[in-house]
Design an enzyme around this catalytic site. Structure first.
Site, PDB file in Angstrom:
ATOM      1  N   ALA A 286       0.817  -1.208   0.000  1.00  0.00           N
ATOM      2  CA  ALA A 286       0.000   0.000   0.000  1.00  0.00           C
ATOM      3  C   ALA A 286       0.855   1.263   0.000  1.00  0.00           C
ATOM      4  O   ALA A 286       0.444   2.305  -0.522  1.00  0.00           O
ATOM      5  CB  ALA A 286      -0.908  -0.007   1.225  1.00  0.00           C
ATOM      6  N   ASP A 332      25.921  32.181 -26.897  1.00  0.00           N
ATOM      7  CA  ASP A 332      26.794  32.708 -27.938  1.00  0.00           C
ATOM      8  C   ASP A 332      26.036  33.821 -28.654  1.00  0.00           C
ATOM      9  O   ASP A 332      24.838  34.014 -28.434  1.00  0.00           O
ATOM     10  CB  ASP A 332      27.162  31.582 -28.904  1.00  0.00           C
ATOM     11  N   ASP A 619      28.820  26.053 -30.455  1.00  0.00           N
ATOM     12  CA  ASP A 619      28.737  25.345 -31.729  1.00  0.00           C
ATOM     13  C   ASP A 619      30.068  24.787 -32.214  1.00  0.00           C
ATOM     14  O   ASP A 619      30.097  23.973 -33.120  1.00  0.00           O
ATOM     15  CB  ASP A 619      28.147  26.255 -32.816  1.00  0.00           C
ATOM     16  N   ASP A 623      33.930  24.739 -27.793  1.00  0.00           N
ATOM     17  CA  ASP A 623      32.841  24.871 -26.824  1.00  0.00           C
ATOM     18  C   ASP A 623      32.550  23.569 -26.082  1.00  0.00           C
ATOM     19  O   ASP A 623      31.792  23.572 -25.103  1.00  0.00           O
ATOM     20  CB  ASP A 623      31.555  25.319 -27.529  1.00  0.00           C
ATOM     21  N   GLU A 688      -5.433   3.664   1.305  1.00  0.00           N
ATOM     22  CA  GLU A 688      -4.987   2.278   1.175  1.00  0.00           C
ATOM     23  C   GLU A 688      -4.396   1.756   2.487  1.00  0.00           C
ATOM     24  O   GLU A 688      -4.485   0.568   2.788  1.00  0.00           O
ATOM     25  CB  GLU A 688      -3.953   2.159   0.044  1.00  0.00           C
TER      26      GLU A 688
END
Length: 901
Positions: A286, A332, A619, A623, A688
């Site tokens: 439960a 950038d 890019d 980097d 429950e």
């Protein structure tokens, strides 16, 4: 396998060739074959290695030792012991799918160094035994003399000893303009990458030819240094991963502790040890949220798919949530904030300044555009080339001429040309002889001293007086302050009938046509995206390889920090860590210009040391280290290198800064939705657990209101689809007006637990137990009455357990609608805006009806059919649960509004 190599003997790589040959124990004729083989053994192969090996069996096993995976294994074992093998198999399948998916995601994140290897060629031409030969690039060693020609990818660091080249260094420094390199260049103090006598591994020769003596190979090169930076440290778990791991340990401890505590309580209340053990297991089940792990995984997968449609490909599921907690974006400039597509913005003519859009009717502007376009080597797509080729600035000049209807076709231009004086970085200009005319374009300070006249109104050339020069220079200052790149364009006449006179002769006594101011414009959506990021409490820093003034103006136009504070690469390098920490601790947004890989990495690590969640764009190969170590590395899909894409966590298919902000919005929405379905799942633990506590504390005089199999039917049956549907919930109003949440704030916090257990859970438990007792009492039951098989109340007891089961399902519906918002009212987002949730609720009603009314399932789950009166008793449950929570949220809104005022 990692290979240990010896670093080359330290030498001053910038010394004259004669001294360098001596220090490297080589000669202009190169090495002998035997000596090269010996050095290969000493220094190792010229390739990039990965630190350590993949220990994939251990990492795969780690996926099965996550706390929630262990709990799911317990649930599977309990389902098997409960004679429900189908449920056990389903839970095991969930465990395997989650582990496999997570393992594959981690494998993908380790490919950055392999991508770097693509920057090294297969073979290289070298002098060996005083003869030219081709050898595998991996066998190159310090002291080799290699041939570098136009189009070659350079495969080692070296010093030119003969010839002159132009080299594309963009992979290492982010600069798009090729850099000149010469064997006889004057040695000037400064960074090694800017040394005009040096060439570097991973770069490309764009023009010229020369010989270079190899000084460093493999991991000791500049690109090897970047590879080493990329491997430094380890990828850390996302905030969600850390929080879910911590929360699941808490759940595991609570579940086991509750089950263990039940044993003495149950025995003391009069249960046998066998019964106490059996129901202790039920209590553990439960407390275990079996659907939590697959629901989180699928919610994140949905977020990944939605981001992909928006232009952001996320490589790791947990990164979706990390995006939502981003507090700093380091971006950038070129191609991310700007279009990376230069265009002519302004024109200066004698006594006139024009916007480019208004220049088509001016004869002098047309002559200026035609002359500038003829002094180019670029080609636009469709004009003898399948796509644009050449310098972006020259492409802009060709497009501008076409827009003014003085189109210059590449084939005609080249056929008419008798001489080309290529752009020289020292002279800062380029010239061509086209027919009888000389055309020159370049920096104002380079072209203006060559001019004696200027084209005035009416197209007549007049003397270039000091007053006109002052007017012209004032215009240059204005354009530069606006972040525009200024070109001067002039013409002259070929003399003495020479097809290609000396350059100094061709470029003398020129007439200035005018100035062209070019811009790389901001992307259309960037200022709005920056404003949304600021409203969301996100700071933005610009980190670029460009010059400071240009970057500062672009930042100002975008709305980033006003472009006021600019820190150059040299200034950053001179800063100590404490100074950098103080600089970044404030709220000011900064432009970092002329940045280096180490500088970018330092900025990233300093921000993270302050507890910031950092998204870093990039890019180039240079980097990769910062992309790898940021919380979210963002690579460019269009203009980015393979290395950057492999090192990054997210790839932008449109290279657009605005997409990052969209991704932050999606990440916040995903995080909110994870909290919503965690709230939804946790709220059902109370109804429950309460039946087991009542049974135990009554010493068995009250029969068990809920069975273990019914709990499993709820947790893995009726609960799952609505929880998944909450993962698709629309964003709550004001999502991007909140500040970023603190990194240490948990998915599961005290406020959520109060709402889940103290409000929704207790309300549901009270309603469920009311339904159970009402169903028994109306059949004549009293405490202690027999309800087992063969007794007169056994059928009523089965109906009562079915009532408990159905009551929890009914309360789930109310909880699902309550969980759709954390603070706002349900009316503000609309009752029917999440159609998947309506479908999930329909499924759980059908599933619950099948468990209650189908005879085969009745025998499995111990249920019996409910009558109309019992169904009518259940109908108000969803409204009551939702209503209590709606009142609670209204109280919180009023309290928060009073506090804000």
């Amino acid at each position: 396998m990692t290979q240990t190599t010896t670093e080359p003997v330290p030498v001053d790589e910038r010394r004259p060739p004669v001294e360098l040959f001596r220090d490297l124990r080589t000669s202009p004729a190169g090495l002998g074959t035997r000596e090269a083989a010996r050095r290969l053994t000493v220094y190792g192969p010229n390739e990039l290695s990965r630190r350590g090996g993949r220990r994939w069996p251990r990492e795969l096993l780690a996926q099965f030792t996550q706390p929630l995976a262990v709990l799911l294994m317990v649930a599977a074992a309990l389902a098997w012991l409960g004679h429900t093998p189908a449920l056990a198999v389903a839970v095991v399948a969930v465990i395997l799918l989650n582990a496999g998916f997570a393992f594959v995601q981690e494998m993908q994140a380790e490919r950055a160094v392999e991508a770097l290897a693509a920057y090294l060629p297969a073979t290289v031409r070298v002098l060996r035994d005083e003869a030219l030969c081709d050898v595998p690039a991996r066998e190159l060693v310090p002291g080799d003399v290699m041939v570098v020609a136009e189009g070659d990818r350079i495969c080692a660091d070296g010093r030119l000893v003969d010839g002159a080249l132009s080299v594309d260094l963009s992979a290492l420094n982010g600069e798009s303009v090729p850099a000149p390199r010469s064997a006889d260049a004057e040695v000037v103090a400064g960074p090694l990458l800017e040394a005009r006598e040096m060439v570097f591994s991973g770069t490309v020769c764009t023009a010229g030819q020369g010989l270079a003596v190899v000084t460093r190979t493999g991991m000791h090169t500049e690109i090897g240094r970047i590879a080493a930076l990329s491997q430094r440290g380890r990828t850390e778990r996302s905030p969600l991963e850390r929080q879910v791991r911590r929360a699941t340990w808490i759940i595991a401890i609570v579940a086991v502790a509750a089950g263990a505590a039940f044993l003495p309580v149950g025995v003391a209340a009069g249960l046998s040890w066998a019964a106490a053990v059996s129901f202790a297991i039920g209590l553990i089940v439960a407390n275990v949220p079996e659907g939590l792990l697959p629901t989180i995984t699928l919610a994140l997968a949905i977020g990944v798919r939605e981001l992909a449609r928006a232009g952001a490909v996320v490589k790791r599921l947990s990164a979706v949530e990390t995006l939502g907690s981003t507090s700093v974006i380091c971006t950038d400039k070129t191609g991310t904030l700007t279009e990376n597509r230069m265009r002519v913005a302004r024109i200066w003519l004698r006594s006139t300044e024009l916007d480019a859009a208004a220049a088509s009717g001016d004869g002098r502007a047309r002559e200026l555009a035609s002359a500038a376009a003829r002094c180019t080597t670029a080609r636009v797509a469709g004009d003898g080339a399948p796509h644009d080729t050449g310098d972006p600035m020259e492409l802009a000049l060709l497009r501008f001429a076409d827009r003014l209807s003085v189109t210059v076709h590449a084939a005609e231009r080249d056929a008419e040309r008798s001489a080309l004086y290529a752009f020289d970085s020292r002279l800062k200009r380029m010239s061509t002889i086209d027919g009888a005319r000389v055309h020159t374009k370049g920096a104002v300070e380079s072209v203006l001293p060559l001019c004696e006249r200027v084209v005035g109104p009416g197209g007549r050339a007049v003397t270039l007086t000091p007053e006109v020069r002052a007017e012209l220079l004032a215009a240059v200052d204005r354009y530069a302050a606006a972040g525009l790149r200024v070109l001067a364009v002039a013409y002259g006449f070929a003399r003495n009938g020479e097809a290609a006179p000396p350059r100094e002769v061709a470029e003398a006594d020129l007439t200035l046509l005018g100035l062209l101011a070019l811009a790389d414009p901001l992307r259309a959506g960037v200022p709005g995206a920056v404003e949304r990021a600021h409203r969301a409490g996100i700071r933005i820093h610009v980190i670029t390889g460009d010059y400071g003034p240009t970057a500062a103006e672009i930042a100002r136009e975008a709305g980033i920090g006003g472009g006021r504070r600019v820190v150059t690469g040299e200034e950053l390098e001179a800063m100590g860590d404490a100074d950098l920490d103080r600089l970044l601790a404030g709220e000011e947004e900064i432009v970092f210009a002329r940045s280096t890989p180490e500088g970018k990495l330092r900025i990233c690590e300093a921000l993270r040391a302050h507890g910031r969640i950092v998204a870093m764009t990039g890019d180039g190969v240079n980097d990769a280290p910062a992309l790898r170590h940021a919380d979210i590395g963002v690579a460019m899909g269009g203009s980015g290198t393979d290395v950057a894409r492999e090192a990054a966590t997210m790839v932008l298919t449109d290279d657009n800064f605005a997409t990052i902000v969209k991704a932050v919005h999606a990440g916040r929405r995903v995080y909110d939705n994870v909290r919503k379905f965690v709230l939804y799942i946790f709220a059902h633990a109370v109804p429950e657990v309460v039946p087991f506590l009542i049974f135990a504390l009554s010493g068995g005089s009250i029969p068990l209101p809920l069975t273990v199999l019914q709990i499993l039917a709820i947790d893995l049956g009726t609960e799952t689809l609505p929880a998944l549907a909450l993962g698709r919930e629309p964003a709550e109003p004001g999502l991007m007006r909140r500040p970023p949440r603190p990194p240490k704030s948990g998915v599961i916090d005290r406020r959520m637990l109060v709402r889940a257990w103290g409000l929704l859970g207790i309300t549901s438990a009270a309603l469920v137990m009311a339904g159970f007792f009402w169903s028994l009492w109306r059949a004549g039951w009293y405490p202690g009455a027999a309800t087992g098989p063969g007794s007169g109340l056994h059928e009523a007891y089965r109906e009562a357990t079915a009532m408990t089961f159905a009551g929890i399902v009914a309360c789930q519906i109310g909880t699902a609608f309550a969980a759709r918002t954390d603070r706002a009212s349900l009316r503000s987002i609309g009752l029917f805006t999440n159609r998947l949730l309506l479908g999930g609720i329909a499924f759980e009603l059908v599933f619950a009806a099948a468990v209650i009314y189908l005879p085969p399932l009745q025998s499995v789950f111990g249920t019996a059919a409910l009558g109309p009166a019992q169904v009518a008793f259940l109908i108000p449950f969803p409204l009551l649960v939702w209503g209590v929570d709606e009142l609670y949220r209204a109280f919180r809104r009023r309290r928060d509004d009073r506090g804000a005022s």
